[in-house]
Design an enzyme around this catalytic site. Sequence first.
Site, PDB file in Angstrom:
ATOM      1  CD1 TRP A  23      -1.958  -2.194   2.107  1.00 29.30           C
ATOM      2  CD2 TRP A  23      -2.705  -1.663   0.064  1.00 29.30           C
ATOM      3  NE1 TRP A  23      -2.827  -3.182   1.699  1.00 29.30           N
ATOM      4  CE2 TRP A  23      -3.295  -2.878   0.462  1.00 29.30           C
ATOM      5  CE3 TRP A  23      -3.022  -1.128  -1.187  1.00 29.30           C
ATOM      6  CZ2 TRP A  23      -4.202  -3.576  -0.358  1.00 29.30           C
ATOM      7  CZ3 TRP A  23      -3.912  -1.820  -2.006  1.00 29.30           C
ATOM      8  CH2 TRP A  23      -4.491  -3.022  -1.587  1.00 29.30           C
ATOM      9  CG  ASP A  24       3.966   2.353   2.911  1.00 33.86           C
ATOM     10  OD1 ASP A  24       3.200   3.284   3.214  1.00 33.86           O
ATOM     11  OD2 ASP A  24       4.552   1.670   3.760  1.00 33.86           O
ATOM     12  CB  ILE A  25       4.789   0.225  -3.400  1.00 31.20           C
ATOM     13  CG1 ILE A  25       6.016  -0.182  -2.570  1.00 31.20           C
ATOM     14  CG2 ILE A  25       5.127   0.280  -4.882  1.00 31.20           C
ATOM     15  CD1 ILE A  25       6.525  -1.591  -2.861  1.00 31.20           C
TER      16      ILE A  25
END
Lengths: 405, 405
Positions: free
Chosen positions: B163-165
């Site tokens: 989700w960060d990416i």
Amino acid sequence: MYRLLEGLRVIEGSAFIAAPMCGMTLAQFGADVIRFDQIGGGIDYHRWPVTADDTSIYWAEMNKGKRSFAVDLRNPAGQELIAALICAPGAHAGIFSTNLPARGFLAYDKLAARRPDLIQHEIVGDRHGSSALDYTVNAKVGFPYITGPEGDERPVNHVLPAWDIATAYHAAIDILAAERHRRLTGKGQRMQLALADVALAAVAHLGYVGEVKINRTTRARHGNYLYGALGRDFVTADGQRVMIIAVSAKQWQGLIKASGLAAEVAALATRLNLDFDREGDRFVARRELCELIEPWMKSQPLAELAPVFAACGICWDRYQTVWDLVENDPDCSPAHPLFTAIEQPGIGRYPVPGAAPTVFSEPRLAPRPAPRVGEHTDEILAQILGLDSAAIGRLHDQGVVAGAR
Amino acid sequence: MYRLLEGLRVIEGSAFIAAPMCGMTLAQFGADVIRFDQIGGGIDYHRWPVTADDTSIYWAEMNKGKRSFAVDLRNPAGQELIAALICAPGAHAGIFSTNLPARGFLAYDKLAARRPDLIQHEIVGDRHGSSALDYTVNAKVGFPYITGPEGDERPVNHVLPAWDIATAYHAAIDILAAERHRRLTGKGQRMQLALADVALAAVAHLGYVGEVKINRTTRARHGNYLYGALGRDFVTADGQRVMIIAVSAKQWQGLIKASGLAAEVAALATRLNLDFDREGDRFVARRELCELIEPWMKSQPLAELAPVFAACGICWDRYQTVWDLVENDPDCSPAHPLFTAIEQPGIGRYPVPGAAPTVFSEPRLAPRPAPRVGEHTDEILAQILGLDSAAIGRLHDQGVVAGAR
């Protein structure tokens, strides 16, 4: 959707996740994304999940807000229509996004001969020309061996197609960067993005390559522990499971305060000769720290813990199933502006997400449903290729194009 | 890196993964990304993995190719310098990307009063104003309960911060879309992207919400099986493990041909009354099909199977550890144009990735290392804010700014 990219036109030849999701993302920012497909639908037109009558929910989601052009891709006349669409004039046109093989009539050289400033973006499996999919790429880059319960030697595949999603969004970046460059310089681009390369780059960006090359070490399987700081799942008195993380100093101090474990934690730091103000030291002592925290978490129901978490600025969330998320979490419903209940033709009415960001000074318009295959064939032939109704009729009669069924 | 975004300037106030990775991605396309930090480094400056002397490999990777401006963020004079940087004139400037709280001197209204066409992009945890991190968001959206071995009830956290990416890349899309809109209309934007919303939208885009709402069903835990088609891991005679997938008709026919199991598969289809030309039917019979395939895979070493896979167009890859990937796979080395061995100051020389796509008509330049914190303070003060050396000297003397140590 938003209107930020209104006027921009992208022609898309796509299947599976990465390429259609790229186009869908641009469409949700207002771009005119035209998907071409073989009459009757391409290879992912019945991909699961499907409804009882075999209409693909997946396909509808991946193609929200696009227009659909249905054509016989094996017919040279159909191929010429697609090439003409891709190379249609206009400063905001001439963008071709694909993960179909960019060969034959879709080869860059042929298209660029007609429109030298063409931007062609092709998603491929890997740089060797082999096919690759999210699960094969993930096996290659090593995550299955560090995911899952500690002590279990089996690889654990991820279920989220993370590399597909990353590739979809990266492709949209690539296209927007190339389009910006074209507007400033007049120059087109041929770009290729490999699913495997998105994964390889990300693994390196996250420090895994440096760990091996510089530290001569590699990450072990840490189960549900966060790496490099303190974080793990805990069970509350009422059997709920929560993920608790203390990355920043503020989160860590909040956790100490909430749990009332300051003395025990200080004693542990002394015993282990660690400084828990350093997030790395919290990771080193993760087992011991979690053993201290566990009884506190187990002593109270979540309803009593949650306000304490909030008051102390703890970073946490509850584990829930997808069913719970969809049925019971307001964040996954029209109570959240991200979601709007719309009618997806052939599927039904249910909450569908628009563009992820909030753009404060632009109206958030409802997401648009996916087209039926061929729904926009005639309007595209007329508007973009300038054909009159007699010419369009002939193309239908000859089986070169089709409308929606 | 490429020069596609050369001239574009982004001021970044960031920590953790999503926001710095957004800026790093833009920097690898040639944008001038200036990261400001508290003198001595921000909260993620020593984030793991770190070298033996506590230099963060993670931080270096996340900040490749940026310039660094070190300033005392608590000092009003330092705050004014940052506001002046964010609002500096120029058609290609005036973009502020952050996941620091956009309050106080970083509030949109204050900045936009100075530069009305400001583009401010803020990454937040969730729409309620709570902090959220990759692992908490993943717990919320349900993947831990469908990841991991079948029959195991425990949630399995993912290790990849997917989700960060996704948020990093989505933020870059948002910024480029807003910048395009600004160039065409003169209008700035205030945008906010929540990590949780990226996840919620993606879960819905993948069809999970529709499955529950329309089909009244939700996905079970399928272990290492692919969903909706045929795919699983297999062990070869020499103990290697491979992921094999048959999504398309071509891949499926390739697998039948390679394995020589046409008769057995046909008999199975008859017995189960299924049509294996439909990928969904291959998923329904995944256990039976994999039981047929297993002995074939186990009968030969990978060295003998691999050429058969290639000849038959099978989609596969070998499971390997991160160590194997980094040490032995040419794709994760300078044998692949994606990687170049460069010197990361304070860390050492090792292969670092550039931008993921191949841009055929632009030179692929070597990735640039991360700056030391404060490395570019003086040149930024002079070039962008037009300060002379006496004024710069005073700021140093007063402790408002600092150079690299």
